[in-house]
Design a protein around this motif. Structure first.
Motif, PDB file in Angstrom:
ATOM      1  N   MET A 279       0.821  -1.205   0.000  1.00  0.00           N
ATOM      2  CA  MET A 279       0.000   0.000   0.000  1.00  0.00           C
ATOM      3  C   MET A 279       0.854   1.254   0.000  1.00  0.00           C
ATOM      4  SD  MET A 279      -2.928  -1.172   2.714  1.00  0.00           S
ATOM      5  CE  MET A 279      -3.442  -2.881   2.783  1.00  0.00           C
ATOM      6  N   ARG A 280       1.918   1.252   0.790  1.00  0.00           N
ATOM      7  CA  ARG A 280       2.805   2.420   0.817  1.00  0.00           C
ATOM      8  C   ARG A 280       3.406   2.662  -0.565  1.00  0.00           C
ATOM      9  NH1 ARG A 280       4.685  -0.150   5.751  1.00  0.00           N
ATOM     10  NH2 ARG A 280       3.778   0.914   7.554  1.00  0.00           N
ATOM     11  N   ALA A 281       3.823   1.576  -1.221  1.00  0.00           N
ATOM     12  CA  ALA A 281       4.427   1.709  -2.542  1.00  0.00           C
ATOM     13  C   ALA A 281       3.398   2.185  -3.567  1.00  0.00           C
ATOM     14  CB  ALA A 281       5.040   0.384  -2.980  1.00  0.00           C
ATOM     15  N   LEU A 282       2.154   1.699  -3.466  1.00  0.00           N
ATOM     16  CA  LEU A 282       1.123   2.079  -4.427  1.00  0.00           C
ATOM     17  C   LEU A 282       0.682   3.527  -4.254  1.00  0.00           C
ATOM     18  CD1 LEU A 282      -1.089  -1.137  -4.492  1.00  0.00           C
ATOM     19  CD2 LEU A 282       0.436  -0.304  -6.295  1.00  0.00           C
ATOM     20  N   LEU A 283       0.839   4.083  -3.061  1.00  0.00           N
ATOM     21  CA  LEU A 283       0.483   5.483  -2.849  1.00  0.00           C
ATOM     22  C   LEU A 283       1.331   6.417  -3.706  1.00  0.00           C
ATOM     23  CD1 LEU A 283      -0.049   5.556   1.029  1.00  0.00           C
ATOM     24  CD2 LEU A 283      -1.795   5.860  -0.748  1.00  0.00           C
ATOM     25  N   ALA A 284       2.510   5.947  -4.105  1.00  0.00           N
ATOM     26  CA  ALA A 284       3.394   6.768  -4.938  1.00  0.00           C
ATOM     27  C   ALA A 284       3.121   6.591  -6.425  1.00  0.00           C
ATOM     28  CB  ALA A 284       4.848   6.415  -4.634  1.00  0.00           C
ATOM     29  N   GLN A 285       2.161   5.721  -6.771  1.00  0.00           N
ATOM     30  CA  GLN A 285       1.835   5.450  -8.170  1.00  0.00           C
ATOM     31  C   GLN A 285       0.532   6.151  -8.559  1.00  0.00           C
ATOM     32  OE1 GLN A 285       3.760   3.547 -10.315  1.00  0.00           O
ATOM     33  NE2 GLN A 285       5.242   3.484  -8.629  1.00  0.00           N
ATOM     34  N   PRO A 286       0.404   6.521  -9.838  1.00  0.00           N
ATOM     35  CA  PRO A 286      -0.879   7.097 -10.273  1.00  0.00           C
ATOM     36  C   PRO A 286      -2.006   6.076 -10.115  1.00  0.00           C
ATOM     37  CG  PRO A 286       0.844   7.439 -11.923  1.00  0.00           C
ATOM     38  CD  PRO A 286       1.394   6.471 -10.918  1.00  0.00           C
ATOM     39  N   LYS A 287      -3.095   6.525  -9.540  1.00  0.00           N
ATOM     40  CA  LYS A 287      -4.242   5.648  -9.353  1.00  0.00           C
ATOM     41  C   LYS A 287      -5.116   5.691 -10.600  1.00  0.00           C
ATOM     42  CE  LYS A 287      -8.362   5.085  -6.469  1.00  0.00           C
ATOM     43  NZ  LYS A 287      -9.166   5.685  -5.386  1.00  0.00           N
ATOM     44  N   PRO A 288      -5.554   4.539 -11.110  1.00  0.00           N
ATOM     45  CA  PRO A 288      -6.372   4.543 -12.329  1.00  0.00           C
ATOM     46  C   PRO A 288      -7.728   5.202 -12.087  1.00  0.00           C
ATOM     47  CG  PRO A 288      -6.386   2.374 -11.332  1.00  0.00           C
ATOM     48  CD  PRO A 288      -5.374   3.177 -10.562  1.00  0.00           C
ATOM     49  N   GLU A 289      -8.313   5.727 -13.162  1.00  0.00           N
ATOM     50  CA  GLU A 289      -9.632   6.336 -13.037  1.00  0.00           C
ATOM     51  C   GLU A 289     -10.686   5.305 -12.644  1.00  0.00           C
ATOM     52  OE1 GLU A 289     -10.718   8.493 -16.502  1.00  0.00           O
ATOM     53  OE2 GLU A 289      -8.976   9.831 -16.427  1.00  0.00           O
ATOM     54  N   ARG A 290     -10.473   4.064 -13.068  1.00  0.00           N
ATOM     55  CA  ARG A 290     -11.418   3.015 -12.746  1.00  0.00           C
ATOM     56  C   ARG A 290     -10.688   1.724 -12.445  1.00  0.00           C
ATOM     57  NH1 ARG A 290     -16.090   0.304 -16.685  1.00  0.00           N
ATOM     58  NH2 ARG A 290     -17.085  -0.936 -15.061  1.00  0.00           N
ATOM     59  N   HIS A 291     -11.158   1.013 -11.435  1.00  0.00           N
ATOM     60  CA  HIS A 291     -10.691  -0.344 -11.170  1.00  0.00           C
ATOM     61  C   HIS A 291     -11.890  -1.182 -10.787  1.00  0.00           C
ATOM     62  CE1 HIS A 291     -11.185  -0.035  -6.827  1.00  0.00           C
ATOM     63  NE2 HIS A 291     -10.567   1.139  -6.853  1.00  0.00           N
ATOM     64  N   TYR A 292     -11.665  -2.488 -10.581  1.00  0.00           N
ATOM     65  CA  TYR A 292     -12.768  -3.416 -10.361  1.00  0.00           C
ATOM     66  C   TYR A 292     -12.698  -4.096  -8.993  1.00  0.00           C
ATOM     67  CZ  TYR A 292     -13.178  -2.706 -15.361  1.00  0.00           C
ATOM     68  OH  TYR A 292     -13.295  -2.127 -16.605  1.00  0.00           O
ATOM     69  N   PHE A 293     -11.764  -3.678  -8.148  1.00  0.00           N
ATOM     70  CA  PHE A 293     -11.636  -4.304  -6.839  1.00  0.00           C
ATOM     71  C   PHE A 293     -12.872  -4.030  -5.984  1.00  0.00           C
ATOM     72  CE2 PHE A 293      -6.942  -3.978  -7.605  1.00  0.00           C
ATOM     73  CZ  PHE A 293      -6.670  -5.324  -7.517  1.00  0.00           C
ATOM     74  N   ARG A 294     -13.354  -5.096  -5.343  1.00  0.00           N
ATOM     75  CA  ARG A 294     -14.439  -4.924  -4.374  1.00  0.00           C
ATOM     76  C   ARG A 294     -13.955  -5.169  -2.957  1.00  0.00           C
ATOM     77  NH1 ARG A 294     -17.264  -9.519  -2.616  1.00  0.00           N
ATOM     78  NH2 ARG A 294     -16.537 -11.495  -3.497  1.00  0.00           N
ATOM     79  N   LEU A 295     -12.875  -5.928  -2.789  1.00  0.00           N
ATOM     80  CA  LEU A 295     -12.349  -6.225  -1.464  1.00  0.00           C
ATOM     81  C   LEU A 295     -10.838  -6.428  -1.510  1.00  0.00           C
ATOM     82  CD1 LEU A 295     -14.970  -8.787  -0.064  1.00  0.00           C
ATOM     83  CD2 LEU A 295     -14.411  -6.585   0.973  1.00  0.00           C
ATOM     84  N   TRP A 296     -10.185  -5.969  -0.453  1.00  0.00           N
ATOM     85  CA  TRP A 296      -8.795  -6.315  -0.172  1.00  0.00           C
ATOM     86  C   TRP A 296      -8.760  -6.964   1.208  1.00  0.00           C
ATOM     87  CZ3 TRP A 296      -5.052  -1.659  -1.560  1.00  0.00           C
ATOM     88  CH2 TRP A 296      -4.977  -1.544  -2.953  1.00  0.00           C
ATOM     89  N   GLY A 297      -7.741  -7.774   1.447  1.00  0.00           N
ATOM     90  CA  GLY A 297      -7.507  -8.333   2.768  1.00  0.00           C
ATOM     91  C   GLY A 297      -6.103  -8.017   3.225  1.00  0.00           C
ATOM     92  N   THR A 298      -5.947  -7.715   4.515  1.00  0.00           N
ATOM     93  CA  THR A 298      -4.621  -7.402   5.041  1.00  0.00           C
ATOM     94  C   THR A 298      -4.624  -7.660   6.549  1.00  0.00           C
ATOM     95  OG1 THR A 298      -2.821  -5.782   4.985  1.00  0.00           O
ATOM     96  CG2 THR A 298      -5.031  -4.936   5.457  1.00  0.00           C
ATOM     97  N   ALA A 299      -3.634  -7.133   7.242  1.00  0.00           N
ATOM     98  CA  ALA A 299      -3.450  -7.461   8.651  1.00  0.00           C
ATOM     99  C   ALA A 299      -4.447  -6.774   9.572  1.00  0.00           C
ATOM    100  CB  ALA A 299      -2.024  -7.101   9.076  1.00  0.00           C
ATOM    101  N   MET A 300      -5.156  -5.753   9.105  1.00  0.00           N
ATOM    102  CA  MET A 300      -6.093  -5.036   9.971  1.00  0.00           C
ATOM    103  C   MET A 300      -7.213  -4.439   9.140  1.00  0.00           C
ATOM    104  SD  MET A 300      -3.465  -1.971  10.856  1.00  0.00           S
ATOM    105  CE  MET A 300      -2.170  -3.185  11.145  1.00  0.00           C
TER     106      MET A 300
END
Length: 530
Positions: A279-300
């Motif tokens: 997540m930290r690394a992705l914050l430095a990347q351009p976020k797409p206008e659209r994605h299809y994710f409905r859920l992520w799972g992680t430690a909290m």
């Protein structure tokens, strides 16, 4: 009167029953989409994947692999990993999955401890197997490194030859037994050497069925996996769940922030298992206008790092030994932010104090898990009955080695680790592993390895070392370099200390034990004034 024997929920079934069943029901549907970094994606339908597994199983059998044999899989993420793993299950062999960042010394331990006589690897990892080549009857090697073409080393069986034989019309070679050992995954513990966690076909089916339930996974879900398959997360939470529901797995060689969104959007991925580093690394990347994710799972649940992406993120807690999540967030209802979820309906957990008594709401205690051995809990530690017995209390509860806090709303937060463990970018590291290596250097008298906070990796190891009087102070820099060299030669790179400091003495607690908490506070104070 004898105790009642619970029925096994997977009686008469094994992993290969699941694969065969889904291959018949979803023959043309994509099961695996392989996204290497350097060439176009490859797609395996359910039927194609199942057929390829049969080919590999036929080749392994022709090369002498029999039921009960232990087969080393030392591969980065790639289709060959999953094909070999599944083929071992078909033959009744046991796949031994090892961390690809392991040193040659660590690989020597894994191979000798597990008594592997056959290995599957890739060109870039062959060097780490140099010390064990004489212990192996044969070694097969891919012609690529996680998708990147490479020159095949001499003296090995090309993996392509394992895909050559046609499987027999009647492929089942062993009777379906959910308690038959299927794979071993090494995990760091409190001892100086990792333990081999023995997992059964029933464990694999539990991971498939229960993880899918916990993650609300559906047949139309497309799961993006970037974590290593030699860990429970990618193998159990991503691949096996996708197979259980008839979904699709998109597999990358490893996490790449610059490639993540392109692969995710192009494949319309809906589910992803992440760690804070991603997540930290992705914050430095351009976020797409659209994605299809409905859920992520992680430690909290709903961590601040995930909130900029606008994707519901559930927390969970699990271990290699627990197969799935004894604590899990809710997928369709609100969760308490930064909690790890709530007690799962598929396990029993308890939180107790040092005397084994239940803790009150708001208090922290030792987390214990009750399940069925060989199904919802691991079968045993490989060839180590003493360690297996020590991991359960008198009532059969598994001692997790973690501490959690009970919240008033019924949610649970992670508190600390009982075990002397570090979490380095998602990898569990036992401090004792590093201490053992440093104590092997002549002149080292005492060692304490603790966690130092790190902006991207959360924690990194830091070593404090007391040395013999004959090591002159003006030679300390030279001696520290020798210590680093010893670590680099015997440990995976993520276990090598970020820093090593020579000290005259250590802070002490009862019975002259080193007060590691004080060392951690010292590092934190130094970081605060920088």
């Amino acid at each position: 009167m004898s105790a009642h024997q619970p029925c096994n929920p997977f009686a008469g079934q094994d992993f290969n029953w699941l694969l065969e069943t889904q291959a018949q029901a979803n023959a043309r549907k994509p099961l695996l989409i392989w996204e290497p970094f350097d060439r176009p994606a490859e797609t395996y339908s359910y039927a194609q994947f199942d057929h390829a597994v049969g080919r590999v199983a036929a080749a392994l059998e022709a090369l002498g692999v029999r039921s009960g044999d232990r087969v080393l899989i030392h591969l980065e993420n790639c289709p060959e990993f999953l094909l070999t793993w599944a083929a071992c299950g078909e033959l009744g062999a046991i796949a031994v999955n090892t961390n690809t960042r392991s040193s040659a010394e660590e690989m020597h331990y894994f191979v000798t401890h597990s008594d592997c006589r056959v290995a599957i690897s890739q060109p870039s990892l062959i060097a780490s197997l140099a010390r064990v080549r004489d212990k192996l009857r044969w070694l097969a090697c891919t012609a690529h490194n996680a998708g990147e073409p490479a020159e095949l080393p001499s003296g090995v069986v090309p993996y392509a030859e394992l895909l050559a034989p046609e499987p027999a019309a009647q492929r089942r070679r062993v009777a379906a037994d959910p308690l038959r050992p299927m794979y071993v995954q090494y995990t760091s513990g409190t001892t100086s050497r990792p333990k081999g966690v023995v997992l059964t076909h029933g464990n694999a089916l539990w991971a498939a069925r229960v993880n899918a339930y916990h993650q609300d996974l559906r047949s139309d879900d497309i799961h993006l996996a970037v974590m290593p398959l030699f860990h429970t997360n990618a193998l159990g939470y991503s691949f096996l769940t996708s197979l259980w529901v008839g979904g699709t797995l998109v597999l990358q060689p490893r996490f790449s922030a610059s490639r993540f969104w392109d692969v995710a959007v192009r494949n319309r991925c809906t589910w992803h298992s992440a760690v804070p580093f991603f997540m930290r690394a992705l914050l430095a990347q351009p976020k797409p206008e659209r994605h299809y994710f409905r859920l992520w799972g992680t430690a909290m649940c709903d961590p601040a790092l995930a909130q900029p992406f606008g994707i519901k993120t559930i927390g969970w807690w699990g271990m290699t030994e627990t197969i799935s999540h004894p604590i899990i967030g809710l997928t369709g209802l609100p969760n308490t932010e930064m909690s790890i979820g709530r007690a799962a309906s598929t396990y029993q957990i308890c939180v107790v104090d040092d005397d084994g008594q239940p803790v009150e709401v708001g208090a922290s205690g030792h987390l214990r898990v009750l399940g069925l051995r060989g199904v919802s809990l691991f079968k045993e530690y490989l060839d180590d009955p003493a360690a297996t017995a020590a991991s359960f209390d008198a009532q059969g509860w598994f001692l997790s080695g973690d501490r959690v806090t009970l919240l008033e709303d019924g949610s649970i937060k992670f508190a600390d680790r009982d075990k002397d463990m570090l979490k380095v970018g998602g990898e569990n590291v036992a401090a004792s592993e590093i201490e053992r290596v440093l104590l092997g250097v002549p002149g080292v008298v005492e060692v304490a390895v603790v966690a130092q906070r790190h902006a991207m990796l959360d924690e990194v190891p830091y070593a404090f070392v007391a040395v013999a009087s004959e090591i002159d102070a003006d030679r300390h820099d030279e001696f520290i370099e020798r210590l680093f060299a010893q670590c680099r030669s015997q440990l995976a790179d993520f276990k090598v200390p970020a820093g090593i400091r020579i000290v005259d003495d250590f802070p002490r607690v009862t019975l002259e034990k080193i007060a590691k908490a004080e060392l951690r506070k010292q590092l934190a104070a130094e970081a605060a004034i920088r």
